[in-house]
Design a protein around this motif. Structure first.
Motif, PDB file in Angstrom:
ATOM      1  N   THR A  54       0.843  -1.190   0.000  1.00 18.84           N
ATOM      2  CA  THR A  54       0.000   0.000   0.000  1.00 18.84           C
ATOM      3  C   THR A  54       0.882   1.244   0.000  1.00 18.84           C
ATOM      4  O   THR A  54       2.082   1.170   0.303  1.00 18.84           O
ATOM      5  N   MET A  55       0.271   2.375  -0.317  1.00 18.20           N
ATOM      6  CA  MET A  55       0.988   3.651  -0.284  1.00 18.20           C
ATOM      7  C   MET A  55      -0.001   4.733   0.144  1.00 18.20           C
ATOM      8  O   MET A  55      -1.073   4.866  -0.438  1.00 18.20           O
ATOM      9  N   HIS A  56       0.370   5.486   1.171  1.00 20.36           N
ATOM     10  CA  HIS A  56      -0.498   6.530   1.720  1.00 20.36           C
ATOM     11  C   HIS A  56       0.048   7.892   1.314  1.00 20.36           C
ATOM     12  O   HIS A  56       1.254   8.144   1.420  1.00 20.36           O
ATOM     13  N   GLY A  57      -0.821   8.763   0.821  1.00 22.78           N
ATOM     14  CA  GLY A  57      -0.358  10.073   0.405  1.00 22.78           C
ATOM     15  C   GLY A  57      -1.479  11.099   0.381  1.00 22.78           C
ATOM     16  O   GLY A  57      -2.641  10.802   0.675  1.00 22.78           O
ATOM     17  N   VAL A  58      -1.114  12.315   0.013  1.00 21.84           N
ATOM     18  CA  VAL A  58      -2.061  13.412  -0.077  1.00 21.84           C
ATOM     19  C   VAL A  58      -2.164  13.850  -1.541  1.00 21.84           C
ATOM     20  O   VAL A  58      -1.155  13.942  -2.246  1.00 21.84           O
ATOM     21  N   LEU A 112       3.372  13.900   4.199  1.00 19.74           N
ATOM     22  CA  LEU A 112       2.966  12.729   3.429  1.00 19.74           C
ATOM     23  C   LEU A 112       3.443  12.854   1.980  1.00 19.74           C
ATOM     24  O   LEU A 112       3.586  13.965   1.453  1.00 19.74           O
ATOM     25  N   PRO A 113       3.695  11.720   1.320  1.00 21.53           N
ATOM     26  CA  PRO A 113       4.032  11.763  -0.108  1.00 21.53           C
ATOM     27  C   PRO A 113       2.904  12.402  -0.911  1.00 21.53           C
ATOM     28  O   PRO A 113       1.730  12.339  -0.523  1.00 21.53           O
ATOM     29  N   VAL A 114       3.255  12.997  -2.035  1.00 16.68           N
ATOM     30  CA  VAL A 114       2.288  13.684  -2.886  1.00 16.68           C
ATOM     31  C   VAL A 114       1.858  12.775  -4.025  1.00 16.68           C
ATOM     32  O   VAL A 114       2.689  12.215  -4.747  1.00 16.68           O
ATOM     33  N   PHE A 115       0.521  12.605  -4.164  1.00 18.07           N
ATOM     34  CA  PHE A 115      -0.052  11.922  -5.321  1.00 18.07           C
ATOM     35  C   PHE A 115      -0.571  13.017  -6.249  1.00 18.07           C
ATOM     36  O   PHE A 115      -1.558  13.689  -5.933  1.00 18.07           O
ATOM     37  N   LEU A 116       0.094  13.201  -7.376  1.00 18.19           N
ATOM     38  CA  LEU A 116      -0.240  14.305  -8.276  1.00 18.19           C
ATOM     39  C   LEU A 116      -1.403  13.903  -9.179  1.00 18.19           C
ATOM     40  O   LEU A 116      -1.338  12.908  -9.903  1.00 18.19           O
ATOM     41  N   LEU A 117      -2.479  14.678  -9.130  1.00 18.36           N
ATOM     42  CA  LEU A 117      -3.649  14.471  -9.975  1.00 18.36           C
ATOM     43  C   LEU A 117      -3.499  15.332 -11.222  1.00 18.36           C
ATOM     44  O   LEU A 117      -3.377  16.560 -11.134  1.00 18.36           O
ATOM     45  N   VAL A 118      -3.506  14.701 -12.408  1.00 20.54           N
ATOM     46  CA  VAL A 118      -3.369  15.429 -13.669  1.00 20.54           C
ATOM     47  C   VAL A 118      -4.498  14.999 -14.602  1.00 20.54           C
ATOM     48  O   VAL A 118      -5.148  13.971 -14.394  1.00 20.54           O
ATOM     49  N   ASP A 119      -4.708  15.783 -15.656  1.00 24.28           N
ATOM     50  CA  ASP A 119      -5.780  15.511 -16.608  1.00 24.28           C
ATOM     51  C   ASP A 119      -5.267  14.730 -17.801  1.00 24.28           C
ATOM     52  O   ASP A 119      -4.107  14.858 -18.217  1.00 24.28           O
ATOM     53  N   ARG A 120      -6.132  13.910 -18.381  1.00 25.28           N
ATOM     54  CA  ARG A 120      -5.800  13.151 -19.585  1.00 25.28           C
ATOM     55  C   ARG A 120      -5.820  14.079 -20.796  1.00 25.28           C
ATOM     56  O   ARG A 120      -6.579  15.040 -20.848  1.00 25.28           O
ATOM     57  N   GLY A 121      -4.981  13.746 -21.805  1.00 27.77           N
ATOM     58  CA  GLY A 121      -5.022  14.482 -23.067  1.00 27.77           C
ATOM     59  C   GLY A 121      -3.739  15.188 -23.423  1.00 27.77           C
ATOM     60  O   GLY A 121      -2.896  15.486 -22.559  1.00 27.77           O
ATOM     61  N   ASP A 122      -3.570  15.438 -24.750  1.00 29.67           N
ATOM     62  CA  ASP A 122      -2.524  16.273 -25.350  1.00 29.67           C
ATOM     63  C   ASP A 122      -1.134  15.631 -25.382  1.00 29.67           C
ATOM     64  O   ASP A 122      -0.263  16.134 -26.102  1.00 29.67           O
ATOM     65  N   CYS A 123      -0.854  14.594 -24.624  1.00 31.80           N
ATOM     66  CA  CYS A 123       0.469  13.961 -24.658  1.00 31.80           C
ATOM     67  C   CYS A 123       0.354  12.530 -24.156  1.00 31.80           C
ATOM     68  O   CYS A 123      -0.689  12.105 -23.650  1.00 31.80           O
ATOM     69  N   TYR A 124       1.439  11.780 -24.298  1.00 35.14           N
ATOM     70  CA  TYR A 124       1.439  10.377 -23.874  1.00 35.14           C
ATOM     71  C   TYR A 124       1.310  10.262 -22.356  1.00 35.14           C
ATOM     72  O   TYR A 124       1.754  11.134 -21.596  1.00 35.14           O
ATOM     73  N   PHE A 125       0.725   9.144 -21.939  1.00 36.15           N
ATOM     74  CA  PHE A 125       0.617   8.879 -20.502  1.00 36.15           C
ATOM     75  C   PHE A 125       2.001   8.830 -19.851  1.00 36.15           C
ATOM     76  O   PHE A 125       2.193   9.279 -18.719  1.00 36.15           O
TER      77      PHE A 125
END
Length: 640
Positions: free
Chosen positions: A72-76, A104-117
């Motif tokens: 598991t991994m806990h983050g904000v 806490l470690p950072v889980f970055l939320l980003v949007d889909r689109g415009d470039c490769y995953f």
């Protein structure tokens, strides 16, 4: 323009389009052959705050980075103020997501689109994020974020953070909570992403002998080199059951006689592979790849029959080094040279390969095509390379540590091999406060058992002796031999060379003070004063002296003897006189009995002898009374 040949650029353009057309046709044919079913592998995401979003949500595991299988991994969660699609380096916007000390470690939320995953994942990683969550931009079922085939490969080898795709609706909810100033805490959980039913893991490696497919081929060969030793150890010790597989397609019947299908396929279009250089006129053809794939499959079959399946790893490793395409050594002769060096039977392998030019099914390649179709929880295998662990496709970077972690997560808890418990794979929770489990400070025996998924509190087995208890607050040795282990946790003391213990192997468990002592048997046993408690030596003339664990009784005077079983005193002198008098009576009695028996014997013998002699003499010398009687009988007879 009638007599002029087309420009070289035009010819290349035509060849490329023809190649793309053929590949599309082959792909469509493969899809039409079976009812395709691609399974999106998932893990769970648990929101712990805010309360409005608290719950468990599904997310799709990306086919890059390093998912923490079994952990598991806990983050904000953080949503960037700029560059929300993460298509550019965040350093260009002065943004960093490295956590502060104690944060806490950072889980970055980003949007889909415009470039490769993969570009999004790489930019998030370089900015300090511990994981990247990609919010879908359309309302649809979750998909697998795959790696690009043509560009963006420069990041592929270096992405290590895990990635996951979340639904558009959930992504919008996360953004809304963050806009409201809420702190969004989440737990990424991969513990049940792969099944772990028993103490053996079955896994497959879907691969290819082609070494000219760019970054993926380079990554695959690097993985084989790094993972070979681990795979062989796991297989040799019986922890795993491994099988390699190879993807092939068939050529549509309308194109079987075309030059393209003849160069890419064997067995008259039944089994095909793409051209390594994507150019039908130069280098090796797809047909060559299929033949080498077939040799590798057959080598594994022969090695497996001889109970040495791990030789496949040696062969693939050595073949990649000794027979590369770039050096024009990608041939059957070179393959045979590698086989000979491993001491394997070439004839058996050749017989298994069969005739690639025959217009009939090849049973080995036919089985490979059938295995490619999904069954159970596993979907169709369409991505190369692919790992399948316990019939579930692995997602993520093809990296030694990441794949080993996935295999380790496939073992039933507490049955995983030691290699799964090393520090570079997982954290040993027993090292901190003994994991909250029972610990005997005198011997350091502990109930804390480290496992791949964490720790369990389970009373141990030491030198064949089983400890029983709840594992958290109490464990004690049980059964035969338990007294040899820390004296079974019981009291023991030695005085004047005499050892006394409250542990007995006759008891399955527990402690009991021996006779002569009283107490709980664990913290101590106290000597019982038999004299004070008048338990013994109660006779009139008895005297009592207490000893450690026992007592001694005596009698007044030197001529008195104490008899413990009767708790009485008797005179030593009387006992001696009576004893010798009794012995003399017995002696003389036995003597008289012997003389009498002898006299009777002699008398009986003499009488017997006399009677026998008289009987013999009567037969030969009649006695006087016998003669007289006879004469009288004759006289009487005459008178008549």
């Amino acid at each position: 323009m009638g007599g002029r040949s087309p420009p070289a650029g035009w010819r290349r353009w035509v060849r490329t389009r023809l190649l793309l057309l053929l590949l599309v046709v082959l792909a469509l044919a493969a899809t039409a052959a079976v009812e395709g079913r691609f399974v999106v592998e998932k893990n769970s995401l648990r929101v712990t705050s805010p309360a409005a979003l608290r719950g468990v949500y599904e997310c799709a595991i990306g086919n890059f980075g390093m998912p923490q299988y079994g952990g598991t991994m806990h983050g904000v969660v953080v949503y960037p103020k700029a560059n929300t699609k993460a298509c550019k380096p965040f350093a260009d916007f002065g943004l960093s997501f490295n956590p502060k000390a104690g944060g806490l470690p950072v889980f970055l939320l980003v949007d889909r689109g415009d470039c490769y995953f993969t570009t999004k994942g790489w930019n998030a990683q370089t900015a300090g994020a511990a994981a990247v969550l990609v919010a879908d931009d359309r309302a649809e079922p979750l998909i697998t974020m795959d790696t690009p085939e043509s560009s963006g490969k420069e990041h592929l080898e270096n992405i290590t953070v895990p990635s996951a795709l979340v639904s558009k609706r959930f992504g919008d909810d996360l953004k809304g909570a963050l806009e409201n100033g809420d702190m969004v805490n989440v737990l990424l959980d991969w513990r049940e992403s792969l099944p772990h039913p028993d103490e053996r893991v079955e896994y497959e490696f879907w691969t290819n002998s082609n070494d000219e497919c760019g970054a993926k081929c380079d990554m695959q060969m690097s993985f084989v080199r790094d993972f070979r030793g681990v795979a062989q150890v796991l297989e040799q010790r019986g922890y795993t059951q491994f099988a390699p597989h190879y993807i092939t397609w068939y050529c549509p019947e309308a194109f079987v006689l075309s030059a393209q299908c003849r160069s890419q396929c064997v067995n008259h279009g039944r089994y095909c592979a793409p051209d390594p250089e994507q150019d039908f006129t130069t280098g090796y053809d797809g047909k060559d790849v299929v033949v080498q794939n077939l040799i590798q499959i057959c080598l594994f079959k022969v090695a497996n029959e001889s109970r040495k399946p791990w030789l496949w790893w040696d062969y693939v490793h050595d073949f990649a080094i000794r027979c590369p395409m770039k050096e024009k050594k990608y041939t059957t002769d070179c393959a045979h040279g590698v086989i000979k060096s491993l001491g394997m039977d070439i004839d058996k392998i050749t017989q298994c390969v069969g005739d690639p030019d025959a217009d009939e099914d090849n049973p080995v390649l036919k089985a490979e095509q059938d295995a490619q179709i999904g069954h159970g929880a596993r979907g169709d295998v369409t991505i190369l390379p692919t790992f399948v662990v316990n019939n579930r496709q692995y997602r993520g970077k093809l990296d030694k540590r990441a794949v080993l972690r996935a295999i380790c997560s496939g073992f039933e808890e507490t049955t995983e091999p030691d290699i799964c418990l090393t520090q570079d794979i997982q954290t040993n929770q027993c090292l901190e406060n003994n994991g909250g489990c029972w610990l005997d400070k005198n011997t350091n025996f502990t109930a804390c058992k480290d496992t791949f998924r964490g720790r369990v509190c389970e009373c141990p087995v030491v030198n064949g002796v089983k400890f029983v208890g709840d594992g958290y607050t109490h464990c004690e040795a049980s059964g035969v031999g338990r007294c040899q282990i820390n004296n079974g946790g019981c009291w023991k003391e030695t005085r004047n060379g005499k050892s006394v213990s409250a542990c007995s192997n006759e008891q399955a468990k527990g402690c009991k003070c021996p006779q002569g002592f009283k107490g709980d048997g664990i913290h101590g046993c106290e000597d019982v004063d038999e004299c004070k408690e008048r338990l013994f030596c109660q006779c009139k003339d008895c005297s009592c002296e207490n000893t450690w664990g026992s007592y001694e009784c005596g009698c007044g005077g030197s001529n008195m003897l104490y008899m413990r079983e009767h708790d009485t005193c008797i005179s030593k002198v009387a006992t001696s006189s009576l004893g010798w008098g009794f012995m003399w009576v017995i002696f003389f009695g036995l003597g008289f009995a012997g003389v009498g028996a002898y006299a009777v014997y002699k008398y009986r013998l003499r009488s017997y002898m006399d009677s026998e002699i008289r009987a013999i003499m009567a037969q030969y010398m009649p006695l006087e009374n016998q003669e007289t009687s006879s004469h009288q009988r004759h006289v009487e007879h005459a008178d008549i």
